[in-house]
Design an enzyme around this catalytic site. Sequence first.
Site, short mmCIF file in Angstrom:
data_model
loop_
_atom_site.label_atom_id
_atom_site.label_comp_id
_atom_site.label_asym_id
_atom_site.label_seq_id
_atom_site.Cartn_x
_atom_site.Cartn_y
_atom_site.Cartn_z
N GLU A 77 -13.43 40.05 -40.80
CA GLU A 77 -12.47 38.74 -40.32
C GLU A 77 -13.22 38.60 -39.14
O GLU A 77 -13.26 39.22 -38.20
CB GLU A 77 -11.00 39.40 -40.09
CG GLU A 77 -10.43 40.00 -41.15
CD GLU A 77 -10.01 38.64 -42.08
OE1 GLU A 77 -9.69 37.67 -41.57
OE2 GLU A 77 -9.55 38.93 -43.62
N CYS A 106 -7.56 34.83 -33.07
CA CYS A 106 -8.60 34.39 -33.80
C CYS A 106 -8.00 33.09 -34.72
O CYS A 106 -8.67 32.17 -35.06
CB CYS A 106 -8.89 35.55 -34.95
SG CYS A 106 -7.47 36.22 -35.78
P1 NAP Z 1 -16.78 42.54 -30.96
O1 NAP Z 1 -17.43 42.46 -29.73
O2 NAP Z 1 -17.43 41.92 -32.15
O3 NAP Z 1 -15.74 43.76 -31.26
C1 NAP Z 1 -15.08 44.03 -32.10
C2 NAP Z 1 -15.28 45.54 -32.80
O4 NAP Z 1 -16.67 45.90 -33.09
C3 NAP Z 1 -15.09 46.56 -31.54
O5 NAP Z 1 -14.23 47.74 -31.87
C4 NAP Z 1 -16.38 46.85 -30.85
O6 NAP Z 1 -16.44 48.13 -30.22
C5 NAP Z 1 -17.02 46.89 -32.49
N1 NAP Z 1 -18.44 47.00 -32.26
C6 NAP Z 1 -19.29 46.36 -31.43
N2 NAP Z 1 -20.56 46.42 -31.68
C7 NAP Z 1 -20.64 47.19 -33.02
C8 NAP Z 1 -21.55 47.83 -33.62
N3 NAP Z 1 -22.95 47.57 -33.35
N4 NAP Z 1 -21.27 48.34 -35.00
C9 NAP Z 1 -20.01 48.71 -35.14
N5 NAP Z 1 -19.23 48.17 -34.40
C10 NAP Z 1 -19.23 47.54 -33.22
O7 NAP Z 1 -15.54 41.47 -30.97
P2 NAP Z 1 -14.44 41.50 -29.80
O8 NAP Z 1 -14.85 40.69 -28.64
O9 NAP Z 1 -13.59 42.59 -29.70
O10 NAP Z 1 -13.40 40.23 -30.37
C11 NAP Z 1 -13.33 38.99 -30.28
C12 NAP Z 1 -13.53 38.27 -31.44
O11 NAP Z 1 -12.95 38.81 -32.71
C13 NAP Z 1 -13.50 36.82 -31.63
O12 NAP Z 1 -14.60 36.19 -31.96
C14 NAP Z 1 -12.32 36.45 -32.59
O13 NAP Z 1 -12.13 35.19 -33.25
C15 NAP Z 1 -12.58 37.75 -33.32
N6 NAP Z 1 -11.36 38.00 -34.08
C16 NAP Z 1 -10.90 37.74 -35.31
C17 NAP Z 1 -9.85 38.18 -36.01
C18 NAP Z 1 -9.59 37.83 -37.29
O14 NAP Z 1 -8.46 38.44 -38.02
N7 NAP Z 1 -10.47 36.80 -38.12
C19 NAP Z 1 -9.03 38.75 -35.43
C20 NAP Z 1 -9.11 39.03 -33.81
C21 NAP Z 1 -10.49 38.58 -33.59
P3 NAP Z 1 -16.29 48.12 -28.75
O15 NAP Z 1 -15.09 47.37 -28.36
O16 NAP Z 1 -16.39 49.54 -28.41
O17 NAP Z 1 -17.65 47.29 -28.38
#
Ligand code: NAP
Length: 514
Positions: free
Chosen positions: A257, A296
């Site tokens: 997602e 999102c």
């Molecule tokens: P993110 O930086 O991609 O982080 C998401 C998760 O992935 C966090 O738990 C993060 O851990 C982890 N992570 C980071 N690097 C990783 C790696 N190399 N391997 C595995 N896991 C890793 O996203 P975010 O900033 O938290 O969230 C914002 C984004 O999420 C927005 O773009 C939004 O649109 C999207 N979103 C989508 C939905 C949906 O349902 N489609 C819902 C909510 C949000 P850490 O926090 O420890 O870095």
Amino acid sequence: MSDLLLNHLGGRWVAGTGSGSALADPVLGNELVRVDATGLDLAGGFTFAREQGGAALRALTYRQRGELLGAIVKVLQSHRDTYYEIATANSGTVKNDSAVDIDGAIYTLGTYATWGSVLGDRRSLVDGEAVPLAKDGAFQSQHVQVPVRGLALFINAFNFPAWGLWEKAAPALLSGVPVVVKPATATAWLTQRMVKDVVDAGVLPAGALSVVCGSSAGLLDALQPFDVLSFTGSADTAATIRRHPAVAERSVRVNIEADSINSALLLPGEAAGTPAFDALVKEVVREMTVKSGQKCTAIRRVFVPVALYEAAAEAISARLTKTTVGNPRNESVRMGALVNRAQMASVLEGLSYLKQQTEVLHDGAVHALVDADAAVACCVGPTLLGTKSPDAANRVHETEVFGPVATLVPYRDAEHALQLIRRGEGSLVASLYGSDDAALARTALELADSHGRVHVISPEAAAVHSGHGNVMPQSLHGGPGRAGGGEELGGLRALNFYHRRAALQAAPAVLQKL
Ligand code: NAP
């Protein structure tokens, strides 16, 4: 130093061996708690989840597992006030916005709890009808679905620490699959506390629910072929995950997602001040400001007939002006903070990137902060941008600014609107506003291939609809293309991800015993 939150893995509470990452209050700036996952025995913990948690859950029927979800609901309800306090402190959200996350989570769990009794006292699902493979039907093919024998790893985004866990855990646990959640570090506290309350209440079998707070390092390495992985977050991290050997080589089933440039569309033929026009204005403002636009599903692009561009700009801006921004503890504040300085920097950077191809119709900078120090608080006022060159303004269709920002986009005719919406390359949701039922239905079908959900607001629905951005457990959540290509929720469809489908080929007498 602040308290270090414990991880729950291998059926016990365990501290990371590092000094940890600090979680902060995005309004006051103070440190709240720390998280750390250094030195955890991930492989051992995952084995425990699969072998102990998985076996115990699979021994129960769907109805019994639904009852477990009902018991979780009761635990969470009894600690609701604490969750609101954590959300205010760690996410900087006003009460109504915390409710979207916390009460949304409890509602989703409760809904899946009731669906457990619909599935009843069985441990596998029959999928479709048996079809003959031999003359007279003496040998047949019957598809079944059985729970996967692995675990479900959730890697979640920061914006829904409560709902993000439970909207996934509800169908997983109902399916009989143990859960390991790795919340985003910035807001891991609420997820960790909810898991702690549920584990401490003893309502789930050992190993059914684990939480790892802190770095994601090593999590994917510990996955095995029958595990499933559900990721919510940015498209960049999603791409890294898809390339990981667990997914690329071991075929771990993965659901993604990711981000999305969602749209709201006022259909042709509406004038300013009509119910459809007013419904669009109201919904756009709500979507821009709820959780400071950190959803999102939030509306990022607002499509109106070119003749209504000025009127829509005026009406949306007039409502945005009334949005009080600042400390969520102050009763007069309607919109709290972004989650941290990094997100604030990213929103401001995205905003200036979009501004190079747009005009500012309502400037968020005019909102003086209430009860908050602008030098410390991660608060950003809502900004409405607009473009008079919708075809040339590519950034508007390609850039997700994860904050209170939307862009007004004028279109010439219905075909032009659809063309522009599709430039989002696959989104979670589009909402339509109009009074012509046939035109609304036609447009909804036109957009259904590029959107997981199309939310249609006709006059009849205006007073009762569930909200453009609200994800209901009854409806699909996910979207094709850049939205990640995932599917969650959608009622019992969510259980598909946690089951394996197999064809059983046998004589009818055997199949009848299933
Ligand atoms: P993110 O930086 O991609 O982080 C998401 C998760 O992935 C966090 O738990 C993060 O851990 C982890 N992570 C980071 N690097 C990783 C790696 N190399 N391997 C595995 N896991 C890793 O996203 P975010 O900033 O938290 O969230 C914002 C984004 O999420 C927005 O773009 C939004 O649109 C999207 N979103 C989508 C939905 C949906 O349902 N489609 C819902 C909510 C949000 P850490 O926090 O420890 O870095």
